[in-house]
Scaffold this motif. Structure first.
Motif, PDB file in Angstrom:
ATOM      1  N   UNK A 191       1.332  47.951   5.969  1.00 50.27           N
ATOM      2  CA  UNK A 191       0.613  46.694   5.712  1.00 50.27           C
ATOM      3  C   UNK A 191       0.287  46.559   4.225  1.00 50.27           C
ATOM      4  N   UNK A 192       0.642  45.414   3.664  1.00 50.32           N
ATOM      5  CA  UNK A 192       0.389  45.201   2.234  1.00 50.32           C
ATOM      6  C   UNK A 192      -0.785  44.259   1.985  1.00 50.32           C
ATOM      7  N   UNK A 193      -1.158  43.455   2.998  1.00 50.79           N
ATOM      8  CA  UNK A 193      -2.301  42.563   2.800  1.00 50.79           C
ATOM      9  C   UNK A 193      -3.575  43.390   2.713  1.00 50.79           C
ATOM     10  N   UNK A 194      -4.493  42.912   1.857  1.00 48.02           N
ATOM     11  CA  UNK A 194      -5.789  43.594   1.752  1.00 48.02           C
ATOM     12  C   UNK A 194      -6.883  42.645   2.201  1.00 48.02           C
ATOM     13  N   UNK A 195      -7.721  43.130   3.111  1.00 46.25           N
ATOM     14  CA  UNK A 195      -8.827  42.305   3.605  1.00 46.25           C
ATOM     15  C   UNK A 195      -9.902  43.229   4.154  1.00 46.25           C
ATOM     16  N   UNK A 196     -11.114  42.658   4.308  1.00 48.39           N
ATOM     17  CA  UNK A 196     -12.267  43.470   4.697  1.00 48.39           C
ATOM     18  C   UNK A 196     -12.472  43.508   6.210  1.00 48.39           C
ATOM     19  N   UNK A 197     -11.904  42.544   6.895  1.00 47.81           N
ATOM     20  CA  UNK A 197     -12.054  42.510   8.341  1.00 47.81           C
ATOM     21  C   UNK A 197     -11.070  41.536   8.933  1.00 47.81           C
ATOM     22  N   UNK A 198     -10.918  41.552  10.248  1.00 47.73           N
ATOM     23  CA  UNK A 198     -10.026  40.587  10.870  1.00 47.73           C
ATOM     24  C   UNK A 198     -10.582  40.119  12.195  1.00 47.73           C
ATOM     25  N   UNK A 199     -10.310  38.872  12.507  1.00 50.10           N
ATOM     26  CA  UNK A 199     -10.776  38.266  13.745  1.00 50.10           C
ATOM     27  C   UNK A 199      -9.591  37.607  14.454  1.00 50.10           C
ATOM     28  N   UNK A 200      -9.492  37.815  15.721  1.00 51.97           N
ATOM     29  CA  UNK A 200      -8.481  37.125  16.521  1.00 51.97           C
ATOM     30  C   UNK A 200      -9.133  35.923  17.188  1.00 51.97           C
ATOM     31  N   UNK A 201      -8.505  34.764  17.045  1.00 47.66           N
ATOM     32  CA  UNK A 201      -9.064  33.501  17.536  1.00 47.66           C
ATOM     33  C   UNK A 201      -8.070  32.902  18.527  1.00 47.66           C
ATOM     34  N   UNK A 202      -8.424  32.912  19.813  1.00 53.53           N
ATOM     35  CA  UNK A 202      -7.529  32.393  20.840  1.00 53.53           C
ATOM     36  C   UNK A 202      -8.069  31.061  21.349  1.00 53.53           C
ATOM     37  N   UNK A 203      -7.236  30.037  21.252  1.00 55.31           N
ATOM     38  CA  UNK A 203      -7.629  28.678  21.624  1.00 55.31           C
ATOM     39  C   UNK A 203      -7.030  28.318  22.974  1.00 55.31           C
ATOM     40  N   UNK A 204      -7.781  27.522  23.754  1.00 57.34           N
ATOM     41  CA  UNK A 204      -7.273  27.167  25.084  1.00 57.34           C
ATOM     42  C   UNK A 204      -7.866  25.834  25.529  1.00 57.34           C
ATOM     43  N   UNK A 205      -7.085  25.115  26.330  1.00 57.98           N
ATOM     44  CA  UNK A 205      -7.581  23.925  27.016  1.00 57.98           C
ATOM     45  C   UNK A 205      -7.891  24.335  28.460  1.00 57.98           C
ATOM     46  N   UNK A 206      -9.002  23.825  28.990  1.00 54.11           N
ATOM     47  CA  UNK A 206      -9.476  24.379  30.266  1.00 54.11           C
ATOM     48  C   UNK A 206      -9.753  23.302  31.312  1.00 54.11           C
ATOM     49  N   UNK A 207      -9.204  23.488  32.502  1.00 50.79           N
ATOM     50  CA  UNK A 207      -9.581  22.655  33.640  1.00 50.79           C
ATOM     51  C   UNK A 207      -9.835  23.460  34.904  1.00 50.79           C
ATOM     52  N   UNK A 208      -9.297  24.682  34.985  1.00 51.39           N
ATOM     53  CA  UNK A 208      -9.305  25.431  36.244  1.00 51.39           C
ATOM     54  C   UNK A 208     -10.722  25.671  36.752  1.00 51.39           C
TER      55      UNK A 208
END
Ligand SMILES: [Cu+2]
Length: 506
Positions: A191-208
Motif C-alpha cells: 500500500x502506497x497511500x498514507x492516511x490516519x484511518x479508514x471508514x467503510x461506508x455502505x449505502x442502501x435503499x430499503x423497503x423490506x
C-alpha cells in the motif's frame, strides 16, 4: 473427512451420492439439491460443447497462476429474522443478523474460504462482486453452480488477486434488496497511500419489512404496464431520466436510518480513507461530505491518478475510495437518492458542536461530480494500448411493453444463460459497446473482470453507469476463463431479463 474433501463434494453437487458422506460431517443438513440440467459438470449444469466449463482445466490453471497464498476461513449464515435499523426493527434476511453483514478482510494473494450456511426459506448463492476469481466460485446460479438449497451449505474458495474495495451479495432473485450484503476488503501488501484511518461506508435503499418485500415489489412491477408507470418518484438530471422504478421508504448508511446515524470519529487535521459502496437495488446515490472536498484514489477497487471532487455519483454496485483531510467540527455525510426523495445520512465528528440534522443538504452536493472521462488509471493498472480483437455490441433494451428488460431485445433468466452464451476467447482484448436504447439508465456489471471505461486509457471498473441514450464502450483482457454474467445491477431489471453471459471458447 477433511473440509477439502467435503468441499469437493459440494462443488461436484452430488445430490444423492454425496448425501451419506455429507451426513457424516453435518448430520443436520441435507445435501445441496441439483435443480437443473443434465450435463456432466458442474453439479449437473448443462455446459454447451465448445465452451470452458466452470470447473474445467482452464479455470484450474488460471487459479494456479494466481499463486494461492494463505487460506483465510470465514463462515457466513444467511438467516431470516429481526434487525434493528436504529430505532426501527424490521423482519428481513441478513448475514448473521447484522446489516451490513460481517465484513471480510484479506490481503491480496490470500485465499478466501467462506462457508455459506443457508438458513433462509429460499435457495441462494454468494457472488463476490468485482473479484477476478475462479469461475466456479462466482456464485451465478445455474451457470457456475447449482443454487444452494434452503438448509444446505456451500463452501466458496478462491484467491483474491487484486487489492481493493469489493463486496458480496446473493445472486438469486431480488435477495440483494434485503439485508444480504457486506464489504470484502482486500489489502495491498505494498500500500502506497498514507492516511490516519479508514471508514467503510455502505449505502442502501430499503423497503423490506416496511413496505412489503422485494419479491412483492418485483411481482407488482412485472404485473404492471411497464416502465414509467411504476413506483418511480422523479427524474434526475444527472442520470438523464427516472432515478428508479421502486419507491424505497428509507435509505441506510451502514445499516442505519438517518434519524440514528452512524458517527465516524477522528482528529481534526487527520486524513481518512473512505471506502464507499452502493449496495442499493434501484437507487443511485450522489455523495458529499459537508465542508470538504474528496480526492478520488480508486474506482471499483483499482487505483486512479488522484483527482479532487465535490461529490460522487455511485450507481448500484459501484465503489469509490477517496481521501479526505478533515476539518474541525461535526459534518454531514449525505448520500442523496438521485431522482428520488430522501437520502442516506451519517456524521463525521472531529470536534465539538451541534450535529447537523438529517435533512441538511451540503452545498458540495451541487458542486462538481467527477465523471469517468476525468479519471485516469494508475500506470500500474492501465491496459496496454492496442486494437480490440473483438467488438461486441450489447444494446440495453426493454421497458416499453410490460416490465421486461434485456440485451439486444432478448430477456433471459439465469436458467437460460447457458443456451445463449456470447463467445469470447482467452487472450483477446474484447470491447463491449453498451448501447442504451432505453429511456432509463442502467449500471452494467461484468463478473470476473475489471474493464477499462471508454478506451484502453480509461479508468478500471467492473460496473459502469450507462445513461439514457448514451453508448459506453468498455474494454477488457480475456484472462479469466469460464462463464461470466453480464447484467444490469438494478436487481429489478436483472430479474426482469437484463442478464446475459459471456463464455470462453475452448
Ligand atoms: Cu437496468
Amino acid at each position: 473427512m477433511t473440509s477439502t474433501s467435503r468441499r469437493t463434494l459440494l462443488r461436484a453437487g452430488l445430490a444423492a451420492g454425496g448425501a451419506g458422506l455429507l451426513g457424516a460431517c453435518d448430520p443436520d443438513r441435507p445435501a445441496p439439491t441439483v435443480h437443473h440440467g443434465s450435463g456432466a459438470s458442474p453439479g449437473g449444469l448443462a455446459i454447451p460443447d465448445g465452451f470452458v466449463s466452470p470447473t474445467g482445466a482452464e479455470v484450474r490453471a488460471a487459479e494456479a497462476s494466481r499463486k494461492p497464498g494463505r487460506v483465510r476461513d470465514f463462515r457466513l449464515t444467511a438467516t431470516a429474522g429481526k434487525v434493528d435499523l436504529g430505532g426501527r426493527i424490521v423482519d428481513t434476511w441478513s448475514y448473521g443478523g447484522r446489516i451490513p453483514g460481517p465484513p471480510m478482510r484479506v490481503t491480496a494473494g490470500e485465499v478466501v474460504r467462506a462457508t455459506l450456511v443457508n438458513r433462509l426459506p429460499a435457495e441462494t448463492t454468494l457472488h463476490w462482486h468485482g473479484i477476478a476469481l475462479r469461475n466456479d466460485a462466482d456464485g451465478a446460479p445455474h451457470l457456475t453452480q447449482p443454487p444452494v438449497a434452503s438448509g444446505a451449505e456451500f463452501t466458496y474458495e478462491f484467491t483474491a488477486p487484486h487489492p481493493g474495495t469489493y463486496w458480496f451479495h446473493p445472486h438469486s432473485g431480488a435477495q440483494l434488496d434485503r439485508g444480504l450484503y457486506a464489504p470484502l476488503l482486500v489489502d495491498d501488501p505494498q500500500e502506497t497511500l498514507e492516511y490516519d484511518g479508514e471508514w467503510t461506508v455502505v449505502l442502501d435503499d430499503w423497503l423490506d419489512g416496511v413496505a412489503g418485500t422485494p419479491d412483492a415489489a418485483l411481482a407488482k412491477l412485472q404485473s404492471g404496464p411497464g416502465h414509467g408507470e411504476q413506483g418511480g418518484e422523479g427524474n434526475s438530471d444527472v442520470l438523464g431520466g427516472p432515478g428508479g422504478d421502486v419507491t424505497h421508504p428509507h435509505y441506510l448508511l451502514n445499516g442505519r436510518l438517518p434519524t440514528s446515524p452512524e458517527t465516524f470519529r477522528a482528529r481534526p487535521g487527520g486524513r481518512v480513507r473512505l471506502r464507499l459502496i452502493n449496495a442499493g437495488a434501484d437507487t443511485a446515490f450522489r455523495v458529499a461530505l459537508g465542508g470538504h472536498r474528496m480526492t478520488v484514489t480508486h474506482t471499483d477497487g483499482f487505483p486512479v491518478k488522484p483527482v479532487k471532487t465535490d461529490a460522487l455519483l455511485l450507481g448500484m454496485g459501484e465503489r469509490y475510495d477517496v481521501l479526505v483531510d478533515l476539518r474541525d467540527g461535526v459534518f454531514p455525510l449525505v448520500a442523496l437518492a438521485e431522482g428520488k426523495k430522501g437520502a442516506a445520512f451519517g456524521l463525521v465528528r472531529t470536534g465539538g458542536g451541534t450535529a447537523p440534522k438529517p435533512k441538511v443538504r451540503p452545498a458540495a452536493l451541487n458542486g462538481h461530480i467527477v465523471g469517468y472521462h476525468e479519471l485516469e488509471p494508475a500506470d500500474s493498472v492501465r491496459l496496454d494500448d492496442r486494437q480490440p480483437d473483438q467488438v461486441i455490441q450489447m444494446e440495453l433494451t426493454g421497458g416499453t411493453t410490460g416490465y421486461s428488460w434485456g440485451f439486444n431485445g432478448r430477456p433471459l433468466t439465469h436458467e437460460q444463460l447457458t443456451e445463449h452464451l456470447v463467445p469470447i476467447r482467452a487472450g483477446e482484448l474484447v470491447q463491449l459497446d453498451l448501447v442504451n436504447a432505453a429511456h432509463m439508465w442502467h449500471p452494467i456489471h461484468l463478473h470476473g473482470h475489471t474493464f477499462a471505461v471508454g478506451s484502453t486509457a480509461g479508468p478500471r471498473k467492473d460496473t459502469v453507469n450507462v445513461l439514457v441514450e448514451e453508448t459506453v464502450s468498455v474494454l477488457f483482457k480475456a484472462d479469466n476463463p469460464g462463464l461470466w454474467v453480464l447484467h444490469c445491477h438494478n436487481v429489478y431489471h436483472a430479474e426482469s431479463g437484463m442478464t446475459a453471459a459471456l463464455g470462453y471458447r475452448k
